[in-house]
Design an enzyme around this catalytic site. Sequence first.
Site, PDB file in Angstrom:
ATOM      1  N   ARG A  91       0.205   1.436   3.926  1.00 20.98           N
ATOM      2  CA  ARG A  91      -0.843   1.462   2.792  1.00 20.98           C
ATOM      3  C   ARG A  91      -1.945   0.515   2.884  1.00 20.98           C
ATOM      4  NH1 ARG A  91       4.462  -0.261  -0.442  1.00 20.98           N
ATOM      5  NH2 ARG A  91       5.045  -0.872   1.582  1.00 20.98           N
ATOM      6  N   ASP A 143      -2.990  -5.782  15.350  1.00 25.42           N
ATOM      7  CA  ASP A 143      -2.500  -7.030  15.488  1.00 25.42           C
ATOM      8  C   ASP A 143      -1.867  -7.089  17.023  1.00 25.42           C
ATOM      9  OD1 ASP A 143      -1.678  -9.807  14.763  1.00 25.42           O
ATOM     10  OD2 ASP A 143       0.030  -9.187  14.128  1.00 25.42           O
ATOM     11  N   THR A 197       2.369  -1.028  16.431  1.00 25.08           N
ATOM     12  CA  THR A 197       2.761  -0.097  15.331  1.00 25.08           C
ATOM     13  C   THR A 197       1.598   1.221  15.984  1.00 25.08           C
ATOM     14  OG1 THR A 197       2.611  -1.465  13.740  1.00 25.08           O
ATOM     15  CG2 THR A 197       2.030   0.501  12.888  1.00 25.08           C
ATOM     16  N   ASP A 199      -2.024  -6.711   2.353  1.00 26.10           N
ATOM     17  CA  ASP A 199      -1.155  -7.338   1.245  1.00 26.10           C
ATOM     18  C   ASP A 199      -0.632  -8.793   1.778  1.00 26.10           C
ATOM     19  OD1 ASP A 199       0.666  -6.156   3.277  1.00 26.10           O
ATOM     20  OD2 ASP A 199       2.205  -6.654   1.931  1.00 26.10           O
ATOM     21  N   ARG A 258      -3.668  -6.331  -2.628  1.00 23.59           N
ATOM     22  CA  ARG A 258      -4.435  -5.324  -1.880  1.00 23.59           C
ATOM     23  C   ARG A 258      -5.766  -5.002  -2.578  1.00 23.59           C
ATOM     24  NH1 ARG A 258      -0.742  -2.983   2.070  1.00 23.59           N
ATOM     25  NH2 ARG A 258       1.341  -2.900   1.233  1.00 23.59           N
TER      26      ARG A 258
HETATM   27  P1  IMP Z   1       0.901  -4.508  14.803  1.00 24.47           P
HETATM   28  O1  IMP Z   1       1.955  -3.619  14.946  1.00 24.47           O
HETATM   29  O2  IMP Z   1       1.422  -6.068  15.238  1.00 24.47           O
HETATM   30  O3  IMP Z   1      -0.364  -4.175  15.312  1.00 24.47           O
HETATM   31  O4  IMP Z   1       0.588  -4.583  13.439  1.00 24.47           O
HETATM   32  C1  IMP Z   1      -0.090  -4.178  12.528  1.00 24.47           C
HETATM   33  C2  IMP Z   1       0.278  -4.126  11.028  1.00 24.47           C
HETATM   34  O5  IMP Z   1       0.816  -5.576  10.631  1.00 24.47           O
HETATM   35  C3  IMP Z   1      -0.860  -3.808  10.072  1.00 24.47           C
HETATM   36  O6  IMP Z   1      -1.028  -2.669   9.959  1.00 24.47           O
HETATM   37  C4  IMP Z   1      -0.429  -4.749   8.891  1.00 24.47           C
HETATM   38  O7  IMP Z   1       0.157  -3.997   8.162  1.00 24.47           O
HETATM   39  C5  IMP Z   1       0.180  -5.806   9.678  1.00 24.47           C
HETATM   40  N1  IMP Z   1      -0.470  -6.860   9.470  1.00 24.47           N
HETATM   41  C6  IMP Z   1      -0.887  -7.745  10.758  1.00 24.47           C
HETATM   42  N2  IMP Z   1      -1.591  -8.913  10.622  1.00 24.47           N
HETATM   43  C7  IMP Z   1      -1.675  -8.873   8.949  1.00 24.47           C
HETATM   44  C8  IMP Z   1      -2.412  -9.922   8.376  1.00 24.47           C
HETATM   45  O8  IMP Z   1      -3.191 -10.903   8.808  1.00 24.47           O
HETATM   46  N3  IMP Z   1      -2.284  -9.469   7.058  1.00 24.47           N
HETATM   47  C9  IMP Z   1      -1.824  -8.497   6.378  1.00 24.47           C
HETATM   48  N4  IMP Z   1      -1.170  -7.515   7.165  1.00 24.47           N
HETATM   49  C10 IMP Z   1      -1.114  -7.878   8.389  1.00 24.47           C
END
Ligand code: IMP
Length: 185
Positions: free
Chosen positions: A46, A107, A111, A163, A169
């Site tokens: 979302r 991050d 994902t 969020d 959000r």
């Molecule tokens: P990744 O798979 O570690 O790159 O994570 C990405 C997902 O983690 C993003 O789409 C967010 O939903 C969540 N995320 C990572 N860092 C943050 C943050 O600082 N605030 C809120 N959500 C985060």
Amino acid sequence: MRNYREFLAEVLISEEQLHKRIVELGEQLSSDYQSSDRLVLVCILRGGVVFLTDLMRQISVPHAIEFMAVESYGSGARETSGHIRISHDLNTDIRGCDVILVEDIVDSGRTLASVLELLSTRKPRSLQVCTLLDKATRREVEVPVKYVGFTIPNKFVFGYGLDLDDLYRNLPFVGVVDEIKYKTG
Ligand code: IMP
Ligand code: MG
């Protein structure tokens, strides 16, 4: 419900800064995709939804929008494992389309890597990523991110689609959480 001011450490990116940068991104995308006749923006639910709705209004090339929801499992609320389950898939076939994946934040990159792998099997003509925020120093998996709104430090942020335990959000800016105040409040 708690007021965000109780645990806001700082406003990292203001509403004005967000708007200015999104106008620039829209101009860049409009130019890069000016000759595309099958442009699709795919938003990851979302978190990407606020960014998508502002960004699309700055893109002058006609385009469709699609949504995808992914759950990552084997992970905590603030970390992802990269094992994803699609809980909502696209409603149209993206074969032959120019696809831009619209994300709130990259991050670890896990994902995104999984989603890109899946979408590329559907044979789009092109596939690029546009993320509002990039926590570049946290990257664990290499992912090609062509369009970035802001590169940010490794701090947990919220607002503008992102969020805090499913809330906040709607805030028009990106803020940094004071983790201690948030947990003990
Ligand atoms: P990744 O798979 O570690 O790159 O994570 C990405 C997902 O983690 C993003 O789409 C967010 O939903 C969540 N995320 C990572 N860092 C943050 C943050 O600082 N605030 C809120 N959500 C985060
Ligand atoms: Mg997300």
